[in-house]
Design an enzyme around this catalytic site. Structure first.
Site, PDB file in Angstrom:
ATOM      1  NE  ARG A 207      -3.378   2.283   2.871  1.00 18.40           N
ATOM      2  CZ  ARG A 207      -4.693   2.280   3.057  1.00 18.40           C
ATOM      3  NH1 ARG A 207      -5.370   1.160   3.097  1.00 18.40           N
ATOM      4  NH2 ARG A 207      -5.334   3.426   3.229  1.00 18.40           N
ATOM      5  CB  THR A 305       5.563   0.271  -1.735  1.00 17.56           C
ATOM      6  OG1 THR A 305       5.427   1.079  -2.900  1.00 17.56           O
ATOM      7  CG2 THR A 305       4.594  -0.868  -1.813  1.00 17.56           C
ATOM      8  CB  SER A 306       3.617   0.725   3.798  1.00 20.67           C
ATOM      9  OG  SER A 306       3.326   0.110   5.023  1.00 20.67           O
ATOM     10  N   PRO A 307       4.026  -2.500   3.769  1.00 23.07           N
ATOM     11  CG  PRO A 307       5.155  -3.763   5.404  1.00 23.07           C
ATOM     12  CD  PRO A 307       5.199  -2.441   4.659  1.00 23.07           C
ATOM     13  CG  ASP A 421       6.005   1.471   6.764  1.00 22.56           C
ATOM     14  OD1 ASP A 421       4.816   1.172   7.010  1.00 22.56           O
ATOM     15  OD2 ASP A 421       6.504   1.445   5.631  1.00 22.56           O
TER      16      ASP A 421
END
Ligand code: NAG
Ligand code: NAG
Ligand code: NAG
Ligand code: NAG
Ligand code: NAG
Ligand code: NAG
Ligand code: NAG
Ligand code: NAG
Ligand code: NAG
Ligand code: NAG
Ligand code: NAG
Length: 738
Positions: A207, A305-307, A421
Site C-alpha cells: 500500500r 510502498t508499505s506492507p 512504518d
C-alpha cells in the site's frame, strides 16, 4: 572487461575442485557451447532447447550479533536486539553464458536492510583473491531485501551509524562471510540449465504510504497505471536440463517493515519469510539455510510502498483521535508524528502474523507463476555494465533540452519525521533536548555538525528545506555517499536495473519504461525486453522520488538526497550505458572514481563481551524453568529457560543456538532450529556485574507435527575472565506432542 581464454574459463570457473570431473564436464559444456554457437541457433531467437546457461545457486548465513546491537532500518536508538526470530541469509545466483562463460552475472540477494559500499568492496576483494577476474564490480550485484529487523552497524557512511553507536565489525564480518559462502556454493554448483520468466498480479500485499505525494505526479501519467503501487510479481525461474526447478528470483515492491520498531528479535521480515516458505515447501525436511533450492525474494521500487495494508492509524490512548486514521498529508495524530502507525493485515492478531501474511502472499503469488506452465523461455546473451557515478554535481540535459544537475547530499526536515512504518528517524532530537538520555555516539560526532548550506546548495536542493547538509559533512568520515554504483545486468531479454537507493512507485515506473524503450530503440533487445528494478543495491543512496513528489517533501522526497533531478540523472546515465548490454559489446564505459574506503576510519563504540558466569550453585546450560507439562498439542508453546551466556561469543553462523529434537528409534533427530519461524530465542543479561544471563527457547507447535517424544537442546558459548570461549549445552526434560 577481462575475457579469459575459453578453456581456462571453464577450468577456473566451473568445476574447480575435481580435475577428473572438470575434464568430463568441460567436454560436455564444450559440446553444448559448440551447438549453441552453430548457425542454426540464432542469438535472441526463442530457444529450441539447445541454448542453455550455466546456472549456480547458493545460500549463506549472514546473521550478526543477535543481542546488544542496534537493528538496521528504523534508526531507533532503542531498538537493540535481544534474540532471534529467523536468521538472515544471503542468496547468490550465478548465470553464465555457456558459449562464453566469462560473460556471467552474480546477483546476491541479502536479507539486510540495504547493501553497502564497504561490504561490497570487501566481498569483491575476497572474490578477486579467490576467483581472479571472474567476479568483478561490473558483473557482481549486492542487493538488500530492505528488512528492517536485521542486525545493524555495518554501513560505512556515518549517518546510518548514529543509532548503532558507530560501526559494528561483527555485523559486517558476518555479512561478508555468509555472502562469500553463498557465492562459493553457487559457483561450485554451476551446471547447465534453463531460465524462464513470468509474472502475476498480487494485490493487498502492499500500500502506498505517501499517497498525497503520488498525486502530485501528472494525471495523464497516473492514468496509465492501475493504483498507486505496483502489483506485478516478476519471477525468473532457474531449472536444470531435466526441467527440475533449482530456484528463483521473485521481484515485488514492499517495504520490509512488517515487524515494527518495537520488535527486538532479529528476522528477515516479510521477504525472509517468503524465501523460507518457498524453500521449505520444496525441501520440507531440510533445516533452514541447508536447502539446495534457493528462493530469492528481491526488493524493487518500494520507496513509498508499505506492507501495512490496512492503512495508518493513531495509537494515542486517552486522546479523542485514538484509533482514527492519521491525518493524510502529514501522517500525524494531534499534529505529532509519533503516534501514527501503519497496520498490517494481521494487526488484530500480532505483528508476527502480519509478517507471516505478507510473506505468504509473496510466496503464493510466486508459486502460481512457477507452477503455472505459462512462463517464457529466457534466451540470449549474458551481459553486465557498471560505472561509478559522482552524484554530487552531475550535469546532464533533460529530454526537453534544459540543463539539469544533481547536488551534494542533503536531507530535508520531513526526514526526521519518519514514516507511518516507523515514525521519527535517526534520533536527531537527542542532541536538541538535553533532558533526554543522550546517545554517546551522537555526542562524539555532533561536534562535527554539518556545515550550513551555501546559497548554491539551497538553490540546488530547492524546495527542500535542509535539515542535514550531509554531503558537506566529511568529519570524522563521510556522512553520506557522493559516488554511487550504476549497474545493469542482462540475461537474454531480462534486464535488471540495480539501483543505489529506494525508488518510489512512480520513479520506478519511469525508470523501467525509459530503459525498456531505450533498449528497444537502440536495437539491443526486441519487444520481448523485460525490465525490472532491484534495490537498494551496492551503495545506499537513500531515496529516489520523482521531481513532482520531491516538491511535496514527504519523507521520501526529503530523503531524495541528491536533489530534485536525482531520478532524471539516473535515467540519463543508465540510458547512456545500455549500449554495453548489446550482444557484441566489448567496450569499457567511462566511470567516475570509486568512492574512497572509509571503513578503516570508522568509530566503534560497541563494548566487547567482558565475562559470562553461571549464577552461584549453577552451571551453564542448567535448566531454570523446565517444560511446563509432559504433554503438548499443536498450537501450544513450549518454553524453557536455561542458565545462559552471551551469544555474541559465537554467532554460530550456519548453526543454531538451540534445537528441538525428536526421538526416532532411540536417536535424537533435529526437527527445528533457531531459524524456524515457529521458534524464538531470547537472551537476557540478568546481572552485568556478575556476568549472569538467561536464555529462553520457545517453540510453538505447528499443526501436523508428528506425535512423539521431544526435547529442547540449548547450545551456548561462555567467555571466561581470561577471555577464552568454551561451548556448552543444556537439555530440557522430554515432553510428548499428541
Ligand atoms: C573485523 O572482522 C574481521 C573478520 O572477522 C577481522 O579480520 C578484522 O580484524 C576485524 N577488525 C577489527 C577492527 O576488529
Ligand atoms: C507480464 O509479462 C508479460 C509477458 O512478458 C508482459 O506482456 C506484461 O507486460 C508483464 N506485466 C507487467 C505488469 O510487467
Ligand atoms: C508494537 O508497535 C505496534 C505499532 O505501534 C503496536 O501496535 C504493538 O502493539 C506493539 N507491540 C508490542 C508488543 O508492544
Ligand atoms: C544439511 O544437508 C546435508 C545434505 O544435504 C546433510 O548431510 C547435513 O546433515 C544437513 N545439516 C543439517 C544441520 O541438517
Ligand atoms: C494542530 O495544529 C493546528 C494548526 O496549527 C491547530 O489549529 C490545532 O489545534 C492543532 N491540534 C492539536 C490537537 O494540537
Ligand atoms: C500467460 O502469459 C502471457 C504472457 O506471457 C499472458 O499474456 C497471458 O495472459 C498469461 N496467461 C495466463 C493464463 O496467465
Ligand atoms: C558544479 O559544477 C559547476 C560547473 O560544472 C560549478 O560551477 C559548480 O560550482 C559545481 N558545484 C558544486 C557544488 O561543486
Ligand atoms: C524542462 O523540464 C524541467 C523539469 O521538469 C523544467 O524545470 C524546465 O522548466 C523544463 N524546460 C522547458 C524549456 O520546458
Ligand atoms: C525534553 O523532552 C522531554 C520528553 O519529550 C520533555 O518532557 C521535556 O520537557 C523536554 N525538555 C525541554 C527542555 O524541552
Ligand atoms: C554490434 O552490432 C551492431 C548491429 O549488428 C552494430 O551496429 C555495431 O556496430 C556492433 N558493435 C560492435 C562494437 O561491434
Ligand atoms: C531480565 O532479567 C532482569 C533481572 O532478572 C529482569 O528484571 C527483567 O525483567 C528481565 N527481562 C526480560 C525481558 O525478561
Amino acid at each position: 572487461m577481462y575475457i579469459p581464454s575459453f578453456s581456462s574459463a571453464i577450468a577456473d570457473s566451473v568445476f574447480p575442485f575435481n580435475w577428473l570431473q572438470d575434464a568430463m564436464h568441460a567436454f560436455i559444456i564444450y559440446l553444448a557451447a559448440f551447438f549453441a554457437t552453430t548457425p542454426s541457433s540464432e542469438v535472441g531467437s526463442p530457444s529450441s532447447g539447445s541454448e542453455k546457461y550455466l546456472i549456480g545457486l547458493g545460500i549463506g548465513d549472514v546473521t550478526g550479533p543477535v543481542v546488544e546491537t542496534n537493528m538496521m532500518g528504523y534508526a531507533s536508538l532503542a531498538q537493540t536486539d535481544t534474540g532471534l526470530h529467523m536468521r538472515q541469509r544471503s542468496r547468490a545466483f550465478i548465470v553464465a553464458d555457456t558459449s562464453n562463460p566469462s560473460e556471467r552475472i552474480l546477483f546476491i540477494n541479502s536479507d539486510i536492510c540495504m547493501s553497502d559500499t564497504g561490504i561490497r568492496r570487501t566481498i569483491l576483494s575476497s572474490l578477486a583473491s579467490r576467483y581472479g577476474d571472474i567476479y568483478t564490480p561490473a558483473n557482481t550485484a549486492l542487493v538488500g531485501t530492505h528488512a528492517h529487523s536485521g542486525v545493524g552497524g555495518y554501513l560505512e557512511n556515518l549517518l546510518p551509524q548514529v543509532t548503532s553507536r558507530g560501526y559494528v565489525n561483527d555485523t559486517a564480518a558476518a555479512i561478508v562471510s555468509g555472502t562469500l559462502k553463498a557465492i562459493a556454493d553457487a559457483h561450485n554448483s554451476l551446471a547447465p540449465g534453463n531460465l524462464k520468466l513470468g509474472n502475476t498480479t498480487l494485490q493487498n500485499a502492499n500500500r502506498n504510504r505517501s499517497p498525497s505525494a503520488y498525486l502530485a505526479n501528472p494525471e495523464w501519467e497516473r492514468a496509465m497505471y492501475e493504483g498507486d503501487q505496483d502489483w506485478t510479481v516478476s519471477v525468473l525461474g532457474f531449472e536444470d536440463t531435466n526441467g527440475r526447478a533449482r530456484g528463483l528470483m521473485s521481484f515485488f515492491p514492499v517495504h520490509g517493515t512488517s515487524l515494527y520498531e518495537n520488535n527486538t528479535l532479529v528476522s528477515g521480515d516479510n521477504k525472509g519469510m517468503a524465501a523460507w516458505m518457498y524453500e521449505s515447501y520444496i525441501e520440507p525436511s531440510s533445516m533452514p539455510g541447508n536447502n539446495s533450492f534457493v528462493a530469492g525474494f528481491v526488493q524493487s521500487n518500494m520507496g513509498d510502498t508499505s506492507p501495512n495494508t490496512l492503512g495508518a492509524f493513531c495509537e494515542s490512548p486517552g486522546k479523542p483521535w485514538d484509533g482514527q486514521p492519521c491525518e493524510v498529508e502529514h501522517s500525524t495524530c494531534g499534529n505529532l508524528t509519533e503516534d501514527c502507525h501503519g497496520r498490517g493485515p494481521g494487526f488484530r492478531i500480532s505483528d508476527f502474523e502480519s509478517n507471516r501474511m505478507i510473506g505468504q502472499a509473496q510466496f503464493e503469488a510466486t508459486r502460481t507463476v512457477m507452477e503455472g506452465n505459462n512462463m517464457t523461455r529466457v534466451s540470449g546473451s549474458v551481459k553486465s555494465v557498471h560505472v561509478y557515478l559522482d552524484m554530487t554535481n552531475y550535469s546532464f540535459t533533460l529530454p526537453n533540452g534544459t540543463l539539469a544537475r544533481t547536488c551534494p547530499a542533503a536531507l530535508g526536515y520531513s526526514f526526521a519525521g519518519g514514516t507511518s512504518d516507523g515514525p521519527g528517524a535517526f534520533d536527531f532530537t537527542q542532541g536538541h533536548n538535553s533532558s533526554q538520555p543522550s546517545n554517546p555516539f551522537w555526542e562524539i560526532v555532533k561536534i562535527f555538525i554539518t556545515p550550513p548550506p551555501s546559497e548554491e546548495q539551497i538553490a540546488c536542493q530547492y524546495p527542500k528545506p535542509i535539515l542535514l547538509n550531509s554531503g558537506y559533512a566529511h568529519e570524522p568520515y563521510d556522512w553520506a555517499p557522493g559516488t554511487v554504483d550504476v549497474q545493469m545486468l542482462r540475461v537474454g531479454q531480462f534486464v535488471i536495473l540495480v539501483m543505489p537507493g529506494e525508488l518510489t512507485t512512480m520513479a520506478g515506473r519511469r525508470m523501467r519504461e525509459a530503459l525498456r524503450v531505450k533498449l528497444i530503440a537502440d536495437g539491443i533487445l526486441d519487444n520481448r525486453a523485460y525490465v525490472v528494478i532491484a534495490g537498494p543495491g551496492n551503495t545506499y543512496g537513500h531515496y529516489v522520488a520523482t521531481r513532482e513528489e520531491y516538491g511535496v517533501q514527504r519523507y521520501e522526497g526529503a530523503s531524495t538526497i541528491f536533489g530534485p533531478a536525482t531520478l532524471e540523472a539516473y535515467i540519463n546515465r543508465y540510458s547512456e550505458l545500455v549500449l554495453h548490454l548489446a550482444d557484441n559489446d566489448t567496450g569499457s564505459p567511462l566511470s567516475n572514481a570509486a568512492p574512497l574506503e572509509q571503513t578503516s576510519k570508522s568509530i566503534s563504540m560497541q563494548n566487547p563481551v567482558i565475562v559470562d558466569h553461571p549464577s552461584i550453585f549453577k552451571d551453564f546450560g542448567d535448566v531454570l524453568i523446565d517444560v511446563e507439562s509432559s504433554t503438548y498439542y499443536a498450537g501450544d508453546t513450549v518454553a524453557v529457560r536455561f542458565v545462559g551466556a552471551n551469544p555474541r561469543n559465537n554467532l554460530r553462523l550456519e548453526g543454531t543456538f538451540f534445537t528441538v529434537d525428536q526421538q526416532v528409534n532411540g536417536e535424537w533427530v533435529v526437527i527445528r532450529t533457531d531459524s524456524h519461524p515457529s521458534t524464538t530465542y531470547k537472551w537476557n543479561r540478568t546481572s552485568t556485574v556478575l556476568g549472569t544471563s538467561t536464555v529462553d527457547a520457545r517453540w510453538t507447535i505447528e499443526d501436523g507435527t508428528p506425535a512423539g517424544t521431544y526435547r529442547i537442546t540449548y547450545y551456548g558459548d561462555a567467555k571466561s575472565f581470561l577471555g577464552d570461549i568454551s561451548a556448552f549445552t543444556g537439555v530440557s526434560s522430554t515432553f510428548t506432542v499428541n
